[in-house]
Design an enzyme around this catalytic site. Structure first.
Site, PDB file in Angstrom:
ATOM      1  N   ASN C  70       0.459  -1.509  -0.077  1.00 44.24           N
ATOM      2  CA  ASN C  70       0.473  -0.128  -0.104  1.00 44.24           C
ATOM      3  C   ASN C  70       0.652   1.349  -0.093  1.00 44.24           C
ATOM      4  OD1 ASN C  70      -0.031   1.567   2.560  1.00 44.24           O
ATOM      5  ND2 ASN C  70       0.390  -0.122   3.487  1.00 44.24           N
ATOM      6  N   GLY C  73      -0.344   6.465   1.816  1.00 43.66           N
ATOM      7  CA  GLY C  73       0.133   8.196   2.190  1.00 43.66           C
ATOM      8  C   GLY C  73      -0.135   8.731   3.138  1.00 43.66           C
ATOM      9  N   CYS C 131       8.074   7.259   8.779  1.00 43.93           N
ATOM     10  CA  CYS C 131       7.626   8.626   8.013  1.00 43.93           C
ATOM     11  C   CYS C 131       9.215   9.162   6.702  1.00 43.93           C
ATOM     12  CB  CYS C 131       6.850   9.466   8.573  1.00 43.93           C
ATOM     13  SG  CYS C 131       5.936   8.660   9.455  1.00 43.93           S
ATOM     14  N   THR C 196       5.364  -1.844   7.727  1.00 50.95           N
ATOM     15  CA  THR C 196       5.744  -2.766   6.042  1.00 50.95           C
ATOM     16  C   THR C 196       6.966  -2.835   6.004  1.00 50.95           C
ATOM     17  OG1 THR C 196       4.869  -1.175   5.304  1.00 50.95           O
ATOM     18  CG2 THR C 196       3.567  -2.456   6.003  1.00 50.95           C
ATOM     19  N   GLY C 269      -3.720  -5.939  11.053  1.00 53.89           N
ATOM     20  CA  GLY C 269      -3.732  -4.956   9.619  1.00 53.89           C
ATOM     21  C   GLY C 269      -4.820  -6.013   9.095  1.00 53.89           C
ATOM     22  N   THR C 270      -3.819  -6.160   7.685  1.00 53.88           N
ATOM     23  CA  THR C 270      -4.347  -6.089   6.449  1.00 53.88           C
ATOM     24  C   THR C 270      -5.290  -7.345   6.509  1.00 53.88           C
ATOM     25  OG1 THR C 270      -2.534  -5.478   5.639  1.00 53.88           O
ATOM     26  CG2 THR C 270      -3.733  -7.640   4.185  1.00 53.88           C
TER      27      THR C 270
HETATM   28  C1  LIG Z   1      -3.196   0.261   3.831  1.00 56.11           C
HETATM   29  C2  LIG Z   1      -2.468  -0.020   4.976  1.00 56.11           C
HETATM   30  C3  LIG Z   1      -2.018   1.374   5.702  1.00 56.11           C
HETATM   31  C4  LIG Z   1      -1.321   1.189   7.114  1.00 56.11           C
HETATM   32  N1  LIG Z   1      -1.283   2.893   7.664  1.00 56.11           N
HETATM   33  C5  LIG Z   1      -0.320   2.964   8.123  1.00 56.11           C
HETATM   34  C6  LIG Z   1      -0.427   3.817   8.911  1.00 56.11           C
HETATM   35  O1  LIG Z   1      -1.451   5.246   8.553  1.00 56.11           O
HETATM   36  N2  LIG Z   1       0.684   4.016  10.462  1.00 56.11           N
HETATM   37  C7  LIG Z   1       1.193   3.209  10.748  1.00 56.11           C
HETATM   38  O2  LIG Z   1       1.784   3.670  11.619  1.00 56.11           O
HETATM   39  N3  LIG Z   1       0.417   1.859   9.519  1.00 56.11           N
HETATM   40  C8  LIG Z   1       0.156   2.150   9.110  1.00 56.11           C
HETATM   41  N4  LIG Z   1       0.171   0.559   8.657  1.00 56.11           N
HETATM   42  C9  LIG Z   1       1.218  -0.556   8.721  1.00 56.11           C
HETATM   43  C10 LIG Z   1       0.161  -1.200   9.794  1.00 56.11           C
HETATM   44  O3  LIG Z   1      -0.677  -0.662  10.922  1.00 56.11           O
HETATM   45  C11 LIG Z   1       1.173  -2.945  10.400  1.00 56.11           C
HETATM   46  O4  LIG Z   1       2.384  -2.138  11.274  1.00 56.11           O
HETATM   47  C12 LIG Z   1       1.156  -3.719   8.960  1.00 56.11           C
HETATM   48  O5  LIG Z   1       0.262  -3.432   8.185  1.00 56.11           O
HETATM   49  C13 LIG Z   1       1.573  -4.487   9.137  1.00 56.11           C
HETATM   50  O6  LIG Z   1       0.300  -5.306  10.297  1.00 56.11           O
HETATM   51  P1  LIG Z   1      -0.525  -6.386   9.033  1.00 56.11           P
HETATM   52  O7  LIG Z   1       0.213  -7.666   8.712  1.00 56.11           O
HETATM   53  O8  LIG Z   1      -1.044  -7.010   9.551  1.00 56.11           O
HETATM   54  O9  LIG Z   1      -0.903  -5.192   8.243  1.00 56.11           O
HETATM   55  C14 LIG Z   1      -0.808   0.553   7.228  1.00 56.11           C
HETATM   56  C15 LIG Z   1      -0.772  -1.079   7.081  1.00 56.11           C
HETATM   57  C16 LIG Z   1      -1.999  -1.100   5.481  1.00 56.11           C
HETATM   58  C17 LIG Z   1      -1.614  -2.035   4.779  1.00 56.11           C
END
Ligand SMILES: Cc1cc2nc3c(=O)[nH]c(=O)nc-3n(C[C@H](O)[C@H](O)[C@H](O)COP(=O)(O)O)c2cc1C
Ligand SMILES: Cc1cc2nc3c(=O)[nH]c(=O)nc-3n(C[C@H](O)[C@H](O)[C@H](O)COP(=O)(O)OP(=O)(O)OC[C@H]3O[C@@H](n4cnc5c(N)ncnc54)[C@H](O)[C@@H]3O)c2cc1C
Ligand SMILES: Cc1cc2nc3c(=O)[nH]c(=O)nc-3n(C[C@H](O)[C@H](O)[C@H](O)COP(=O)(O)OP(=O)(O)OC[C@H]3O[C@@H](n4cnc5c(N)ncnc54)[C@H](O)[C@@H]3O)c2cc1C
Ligand SMILES: Cc1cc2nc3c(=O)[nH]c(=O)nc-3n(C[C@H](O)[C@H](O)[C@H](O)COP(=O)(O)O)c2cc1C
Ligand code: FES
Ligand code: FES
Lengths: 310, 282, 310, 282
Positions: C70, C73, C131, C196, C269-270
């Site tokens: 993803n 942004g 960031c 990520t 998350g995902t």
């Molecule tokens: C669509 C999307 C948006 C995300 N936005 C943020 C965010 O705004 N801030 C943040 O710290 N992590 C963000 N992440 C990272 C997730 O919080 C998480 O750390 C990462 O996706 C790993 O976990 P998962 O595999 O369960 O998704 C985002 C992840 C995804 C997939």
């Protein structure tokens, strides 16, 4: 319409751009049961060390979502037996050979390079620097620009002649272009991207790490987006350096993705475990795909995704 | 080297029946069936087109037969455990599965008629019935011991029972046969039946226990080992265990190529997650 | 037999250890259509910035093997509207709230911390430092120990009071324990692991990167072995630091794996994209699994895979 | 906010038939069928238990009906494209699929009888037939234009054709109907039939072209947009496009929540992979 499907890596010529990945095809013997090794661009042999090596205790592997962890620990017969048995056999097959070497100290790599300097029938040397450096608290050479370049410089000094040196980098670094730069400056003629990522699986029944060594290297389709990114970044930073790409390639589409990102050749690793014919199938599919996209020469497809970049 | 008869084919599932805790599955494999020997295994691709499972699964060949009309059938006995085996047993007759077989070594068949004791744990009984038939056809006496945690996990089909001189069953919970482990009944069976060779297949701990008993009783022991396998064809080096070679050197040896059937007395049964001392290259 | 399933992160108490992951649940509104937010340990909100933010152009996502990329942004309304609309609504739901903040400069984080210092009803602050730092050629804060600690120190100075600060780290570094150490020294009360991984997908039809921003963050089951390894490493280095684990958790078994590695809580998350009920299901499955393994208190399962370590 | 009727259910596949380039699939969804409106979509979980596909797939609801005996049916028209849609169309009647529906906005239905022109591209015709029926039942005149690259990609079932006053077909290759694009025939149809509202569904480029024509002709334009969706329920922010709100502010707006049906004139059709100037927060 036929296509010029050959590729070259720092002056070494290969009839096609699909190689085996080091450690995923042994020395080719078993795969030769399924297809002639000459149908691939090259066989990249399992990383060989100075001495015989038992590798790690089992369990050495764990399947993960769209991937696997391994901690083989570079099991192998050592360079002398390898040169006695495996290389002559590979030469007899008519295969193109890329030898992968690994060491625990800069000196190990120097010794290996000297042993290889006059061996005929080798197309290139792949230097696996994703190994713990016993002289530096086990820090992986590939994770430190100085250690990485020391290895490549030692190999360069000792190999002599024309044999292209391909440095194989680890993605487990903050900025892979920094490591790339250091090994290029130290004399690497090409880069292999990427080695496995450090991962771990915990067995939720025994409630302990599943691998005897706790951590292992993550490979397979799961890591392909990392490989594409690493290749793309390094290609953007070094427009001319030959790159052997690898990481999660299972079909022609995947291989094409790495090529568009900047790979001059593509190695097939984990996919072979799922399908012994993987590399040959991928070669055929990639050739068709290049043709379907209108390329008359494979070389034109390399790095094509960078067109229009500043 | 890899089993010289090994081929990769897309095989149609002919039948799939639940039997106790297991599934008995039959595949159409053509002439390849004729080259399968008791002890060989197959490596099956699992999960289908968009699967997250990247590795093949190994299963012992329960039976393989090439009929006179040219139809070759290969039979497996499968315990649904993780996602791969569960996927496989959920496939229906008519579906196609990619498999590579025959792989690995086979049980050694003696030229003379001997007294054989076959020992199986859980689905480890799978390769023993075709072995029993072969041994019987060579005039051997064949006794069999099958053990499992509980009755439902004993795989002993009727036609299989017919091919042995005696069948002893043990279960940990006593729900069938003798309460206890296969190793508890071995010594007396070896004595009573004048056993020359033990053939075994099952969990590694069982194989180790049998090795100790076979050494004490001074009988040969061919066992089919079970190490985690990523490729099944000898290229990944995940399936190794420490085995003493003909030259006396102990090497980390691939069980998919130099096994699964091995001389039990040559295996260093190492459960300590370490490379034992004395292994070449340690 | 019932189990004490609560957890605490640096003094903040949560009824259970399953949280949403930042950016994967908005501010909770949509998920509340499927289950009451009080059934989760906490809602971690999407990272909020000082000003309203449009995010990146589409395409913003690409599915990958057992994962996705993803590049949203950080689209969002900015801290003022967020505090006006989202927080009161979340408080009304009775949900435990962890606010995630993100900035482009150390000063941004300081401003955000000041805006949050007197906001009632917040359990903790998660500081997303993955960031780009506009003041340092866009290098990600989390990739540099000095930049990372500067952010945490600024938040610490400006937040005042008792609010626990959780620093969210990136796995895209050579040694994550080095970054962990720097943020702990700068005043972080806990860590969130992992954000990520940087990845890329190339569309083989258009032959260009699939995402408008070229690279994106890789999440989902594909990265779980990396998350487990990172958590395990950091736990081994810092036996006491509270860790919120995340990365590819889709079921109770996966969550348990992260807990055994060292996570005091687990964010989802995902998995929520594949199943809106994922977090609730995972909570139930994890509770059952902890019980089945004989734990009478969730806290005893945390880091259990380290037992016997030197 | 998310469609207030949305529920997640495991639905049995009732039928799955290939129709030209598409599959027409029917699912048993119970009472939920009654809450589906033309324009709503479903988010389907694909790939099965050990799948590598982690995201749901979005499909427009072709038709939904709750029968008097309580059986609720939901119908989709699916083009097999990548791995998810190919998996779905390979499922058999009797299999269960996890789906969330109804999702998103619906086409606005006028209170007065008006003249409507329905325009569909490819599988974009799917939601238009139930919309046509609803409009007809309100006394509207309904003309329809369907376009595709080639004849096999026109989805226009017989019973569907009956519910419209006229059906015009265009194909890029001229293999059926008028050779050309839907936009080529629109202006004259708008004039001839005195069209008040255009309803459209299809590729984004088509929707953009229709928007331009509708603005020139000064008719309303409701279109169903198609952005890549990771979640379908409003939590991931992947499905956004720049849309002017009621307050005149252009925001990156979630098409799964404030769409898929939107006022075409409010969308900034931006194909340049950039955030257009003037967007809030740029
Ligand atoms: C669509 C999307 C948006 C995300 N936005 C943020 C965010 O705004 N801030 C943040 O710290 N992590 C963000 N992440 C990272 C997730 O919080 C998480 O750390 C990462 O996706 C790993 O976990 P998962 O595999 O369960 O998704 C985002 C992840 C995804 C997939
Ligand atoms: C030579 C040999 C013969 C076998 N014969 C049979 C048989 O006849 N019937 C039967 O039911 N099972 C047999 N097994 C075990 C069978 O291979 C495993 O049960 C199966 O691989 C588990 O896969 P899964 O996806 O269900 O489990 P998962 O736990 O999801 O598998 C994950 C990975 O670990 C490997 N793995 C897990 N368990 C085992 C195991 N016990 N042995 C080897 N690899 C394992 C898998 O191959 C896979 O790569 C045999 C194994 C070997 C090595
Ligand atoms: C509101 C809406 C309604 C739709 N209605 C229909 C319909 O009635 N019939 C039909 O056949 N298709 C429809 N689509 C398109 C359908 O969602 C895609 O064809 C499908 O997601 C492709 O998935 P895949 O696994 O086959 O392809 P892949 O390329 O493997 O998909 C990879 C990822 O990209 C996403 N994606 C790929 N193509 C599209 C696309 N065109 N639109 C949105 N996401 C995409 C997928 O959801 C998935 O997450 C609709 C899409 C939306 C957004
Ligand atoms: C079982 C196994 C053994 C490997 N052994 C080596 C090795 O000896 N030397 C080396 O440079 N890379 C080794 N690798 C890494 C691969 O060559 C390759 O870089 C990596 O697996 C990514 O490619 P893939 O996803 O196609 O497998 C090994 C990988 C696996 C899975
Ligand atoms: S399973 Fe790969 S070498 Fe034996
Ligand atoms: S698809 Fe996730 S917000 Fe719209």
């Amino acid at each position: 319409m036929s296509i010029n499907f050959s590729t070259s890596i720092a002056g070494a010529f290969f009839a096609n751009p699909i190689f085996t990945a080091s450690g995923c095809a042994g020395s080719g013997k078993e795969l030769s049961h399924f297809f002639p090794l000459t149908s691939l661009g090259a066989v990249v042999t399992k990383s060989i060390m100075v001495k015989p090596r038992s590798g790690r205790a089992t369990p050495r592997m764990a399947e993960t979502p769209s991937g696997m962890l391994n901690s083989i620990g570079l099991q192998g017969p050592g360079i002398d037996l390898f040169l006695e048995n495996d290389i002559p056999w590979l030469r007899d097959q008519g295969a193109r050979i890329i030898i992968s070497i690994a060491g625990e100290s800069v000196d190990d790599y120097a010794v290996l390079a000297r042993k290889l300097r006059n061996v005929p029938g080798i197309s290139a040397l792949e230097v696996n620097i994703s190994c713990p450096n016993v002289e530096n608290r086990g820090q992986v050479f590939a994770c430190n620009p100085d250690a990485a370049s020391a290895v490549i410089a030692a190999v360069r000094r000792n190999i002599g002649g024309e044999l292209p040196i391909i440095a194989k980098l680890s993605p487990d670094v903050t900025d892979i272009t920094v490591i790339a730069e250091s090994v290029i400056n130290a004399g690497a003629d090409g880069l292999a991207l990427i080695n496995t990522l450090l991962g771990m699986v915990i067995d939720t029944t025994s409630m302990s790490p599943k691998l005897s060594q706790k951590t292992g290297g993550l490979s397979g389709p799961a890591i392909r987006p990392i490989a594409v990114r690493a290749i793309y970044q390094v290609r953007a930073a070094f427009p001319k350096i030959p790159i052997v790409g690898m990481g999660g390639v299972t079909n022609g589409r995947d291989a094409f993705e790495l090529v568009l990102a900047g790979a001059n050749a593509v190695s097939i690793g984990t996919a072979t475990f799922g399908n012994p014919m993987a590399a040959v199938n991928i070669k055929n599919e990639l050739e068709e795909l290049c043709q379907a996209r209108g390329f008359s020469s494979f070389a034109d497809a390399v790095s094509f995704a960078h067109r229009g970049d500043a | 080297m890899i089993n010289s008869k090994a081929i990769q084919i897309s095989a149609e599932i002919i039948s799939n029946k639940k039997v106790g805790a297991y599934h008995h599955m039959v595949f159409s494999v053509g002439e390849m069936a004729a080259s399968c020997r008791p002890g060989n295994f197959v490596a099956v691709s699992v999960g289908g087109a968009s699967s997250s499972l990247v590795l093949r699964r190994a299963f012992a060949i329960y039976r393989a037969s090439l009929r006179s009309d040219g139809i070759g059938l290969l039979e497996l006995v499968i315990a649904p455990q993780g996602s791969g085996s569960k996927w496989l047993v959920a496939q229906d007759p008519g579906d196609q599965v990619d498999l590579i077989a025959p792989l690995g070594t086979a049980f050694g068949i003696p030229k003379e008629p001997i007294n054989a004791l076959l020992v199986g744990g859980g689905y480890g009984s799978a390769p023993l019935f075709s072995l029993a038939e072969t041994l019987k056809s060579r005039g051997c006496r064949v006794d069999m011991v099958l053990g499992a945690s509980t009755a439902g996990k004993i795989y002993a089909p009727l036609e299989g029972k017919r091919s042995v001189n005696s069948l002893t069953i043990t279960t940990d919970d006593g729900s069938a046969g003798v309460a206890g482990r296969v190793s508890d009944v071995l010594s007396s069976l070896i004595r009573e039946n004048n056993v020359d060779v033990i053939y075994s297949c099952g969990p590694m701990a069982m194989l180790e226990a049998i090795t100790i008993i076979s050494q004490e009783a001074d009988v040969l022991h061919q066992c089919s080992v079970e190490e985690s396998m990523a490729c099944g064809i000898g290229v990944c080096m995940t399936c190794v265990l420490p085995v003493e070679g003909g030259d006396g050197v102990i090497r980390m040896t691939r069980s998919c190529i130099e096994g699964p059937v091995m001389d039990g007395n040559k295996v260093l049964w190492n459960k300590s997650r370490e490379i034992p001392d004395g292994v070449w290259g340690k």
